[in-house]
Scaffold this motif. Structure first.
Motif, PDB file in Angstrom:
ATOM      1  N   ILE A 146     -64.505  19.335  30.100  1.00 31.91           N
ATOM      2  CA  ILE A 146     -64.976  20.188  29.010  1.00 31.91           C
ATOM      3  C   ILE A 146     -66.137  21.059  29.479  1.00 31.91           C
ATOM      4  O   ILE A 146     -66.235  22.242  29.137  1.00 31.91           O
ATOM      5  N   ALA A 147     -67.018  20.481  30.293  1.00 28.09           N
ATOM      6  CA  ALA A 147     -68.108  21.267  30.868  1.00 28.09           C
ATOM      7  C   ALA A 147     -67.547  22.397  31.727  1.00 28.09           C
ATOM      8  O   ALA A 147     -68.009  23.544  31.650  1.00 28.09           O
ATOM      9  N   ALA A 148     -66.526  22.063  32.547  1.00 28.07           N
ATOM     10  CA  ALA A 148     -65.902  23.082  33.402  1.00 28.07           C
ATOM     11  C   ALA A 148     -65.234  24.160  32.560  1.00 28.07           C
ATOM     12  O   ALA A 148     -65.289  25.356  32.884  1.00 28.07           O
ATOM     13  N   ALA A 209     -58.715  20.109  34.219  1.00 31.52           N
ATOM     14  CA  ALA A 209     -58.055  20.054  32.905  1.00 31.52           C
ATOM     15  C   ALA A 209     -57.010  18.936  32.864  1.00 31.52           C
ATOM     16  O   ALA A 209     -56.156  18.854  33.746  1.00 31.52           O
ATOM     17  N   PRO A 210     -57.036  18.079  31.837  1.00 29.37           N
ATOM     18  CA  PRO A 210     -56.101  16.949  31.762  1.00 29.37           C
ATOM     19  C   PRO A 210     -54.753  17.314  31.158  1.00 29.37           C
ATOM     20  O   PRO A 210     -53.890  16.447  31.027  1.00 29.37           O
ATOM     21  N   PHE A 211     -54.552  18.568  30.787  1.00 32.44           N
ATOM     22  CA  PHE A 211     -53.331  18.981  30.111  1.00 32.44           C
ATOM     23  C   PHE A 211     -52.458  19.836  31.032  1.00 32.44           C
ATOM     24  O   PHE A 211     -52.965  20.560  31.891  1.00 32.44           O
ATOM     25  N   LYS A 212     -51.161  19.751  30.813  1.00 33.12           N
ATOM     26  CA  LYS A 212     -50.245  20.619  31.539  1.00 33.12           C
ATOM     27  C   LYS A 212     -50.301  22.008  30.913  1.00 33.12           C
ATOM     28  O   LYS A 212     -50.071  22.173  29.710  1.00 33.12           O
ATOM     29  N   ALA A 223     -60.270  19.665  22.820  1.00 34.73           N
ATOM     30  CA  ALA A 223     -60.312  18.270  23.270  1.00 34.73           C
ATOM     31  C   ALA A 223     -58.990  17.549  23.090  1.00 34.73           C
ATOM     32  O   ALA A 223     -58.647  16.644  23.854  1.00 34.73           O
ATOM     33  N   LYS A 224     -58.187  17.962  22.076  1.00 35.66           N
ATOM     34  CA  LYS A 224     -56.908  17.308  21.814  1.00 35.66           C
ATOM     35  C   LYS A 224     -55.718  18.066  22.395  1.00 35.66           C
ATOM     36  O   LYS A 224     -54.566  17.688  22.165  1.00 35.66           O
ATOM     37  N   GLY A 225     -55.993  19.137  23.122  1.00 33.77           N
ATOM     38  CA  GLY A 225     -54.900  19.848  23.794  1.00 33.77           C
ATOM     39  C   GLY A 225     -54.442  21.125  23.134  1.00 33.77           C
ATOM     40  O   GLY A 225     -53.639  21.865  23.702  1.00 33.77           O
TER      41      GLY A 225
END
Length: 307
Positions: A146-148, A209-212, A223-225
């Motif tokens: 999120i910082a990035a 990023a944790p999302f595709k 935060a939820k995509g």
């Protein structure tokens, strides 16, 4: 609203004008909404003023006094000069459309002066303040990705001169090696060069990023995509204002102002800055020359022994 106050023929002209604004002139949705609201208020005023439905004959027989009475009525509602000027611009657009379509011609608007608008200068941050606004994010946000993300968005505002809405509309397909395709107001696209720090901030976000992220989907996510809301970035900058002791004028849009002001201060070409910002008119960009002159005078008065 206008459908209840106009005859069917006049309402069809209003609908045709609306389509022209959206499809041909490609006005931004909020601008289009404002134009329609201005015309609706004028139609409502005319209906009260004449005591009946507004028809082609009503519009054709307009006098300058009718326009001035409308502006005076809006002024009594505490409407400012800037909003009055836009309302007059909306009416001129509508009647200009009617004239181009061969429906009617009126001279009433040509003799009414546009209200004088005091043009406020955009408030830019200093170079140090702008840089600190971006780098301080990592000290306030514990979640690395999120910082990035927030640093990348703010880097685009300051390092590429993007509006916050433009930054959040970017897709992966818009990114090229050293340039970015930006869709601005009215759906107009422009190519903006990406300096190395901005490219690096985007690369850092993409890696974290944790999302595709699909090629044609929004690059920046919440935060939820889901697509990132501008409000999240506005709140982040408000948090940074408090932490860094920045003035209330320090907003995401102030970073865009800072981009233009600092480029101009370093000898940047006004036409090039116009292209980078996506301004339709050079006169809009020229306001930054006044900002730069003000800064120069402030420095002069502070430093010169006889100032």
């Amino acid at each position: 609203m206008t459908a209840l106050l106009t005859d069917p023929t006049t309402q069809s002209h209003i609908s045709a004008w609306q389509r022209d604004l959206g499809a041909v002139r490609r006005l931004a949705p909020k601008t289009l909404e404002a134009y329609l609201r201005d015309l609706g208020q004028f139609i409502a005023f005319l209906s009260r003023h004449t005591g009946g439905l507004v028809t082609e004959a009503t519009l054709r027989d307009l006098r300058p006094a009718d326009i001035r009475a409308f502006l005076a009525a809006r002024r009594s509602d505490d409407l400012g000069s800037r909003s009055l000027a836009r309302a007059l611009s909306s009416l001129k657009s509508f009647f200009g459309f009617l004239e181009r379509e061969g429906v009617l011609t009126t001279e009433a608007l040509n003799t009414v002066r546009t209200p004088k608008v005091s043009r406020s200068l955009p408030k830019a941050l200093t170079v140090l303040e702008a840089k600190a606004t971006i780098t301080a994010v990592s000290e306030l946000e514990e979640t690395p990705w999120i910082a990035a993300r927030d640093m990348a968005v703010l880097s685009l505002c300051y390092g590429a001169g993007l509006r916050i809405s433009e930054a959040l509309a970017i897709t992966r397909a818009d990114l090229e090696a050293e340039t970015l395709r930006v869709t601005g107001k009215g759906g107009k696209t422009r190519l903006v060069p990406l300096i190395a720090p901005v490219r690096q901030s985007i690369a850092t976000y993409l890696e974290a990023a944790p999302f595709k992220l699909g090629a044609d989907e929004p690059l920046f996510r919440g935060a939820k995509g889901g697509p990132l809301s501008p409000r999240i970035i506005q709140l982040r900058v408000a948090q940074l204002r408090g932490a860094l002791g920045l003035p209330p004028s320090a907003t995401p849009h102030a970073l865009r102002h800072s981009f233009a002001t600092h480029l101009l201060g370093r000898g940047g070409d006004l036409r090039a800055i116009q292209e980078l910002l996506g301004h339709a008119s050079l006169s809009t960009t020229q306001i930054y020359t006044a900002v730069d002159t003000d800064r120069l005078l402030e420095s002069y008065r502070a430093a010169h022994p006889r100032a």
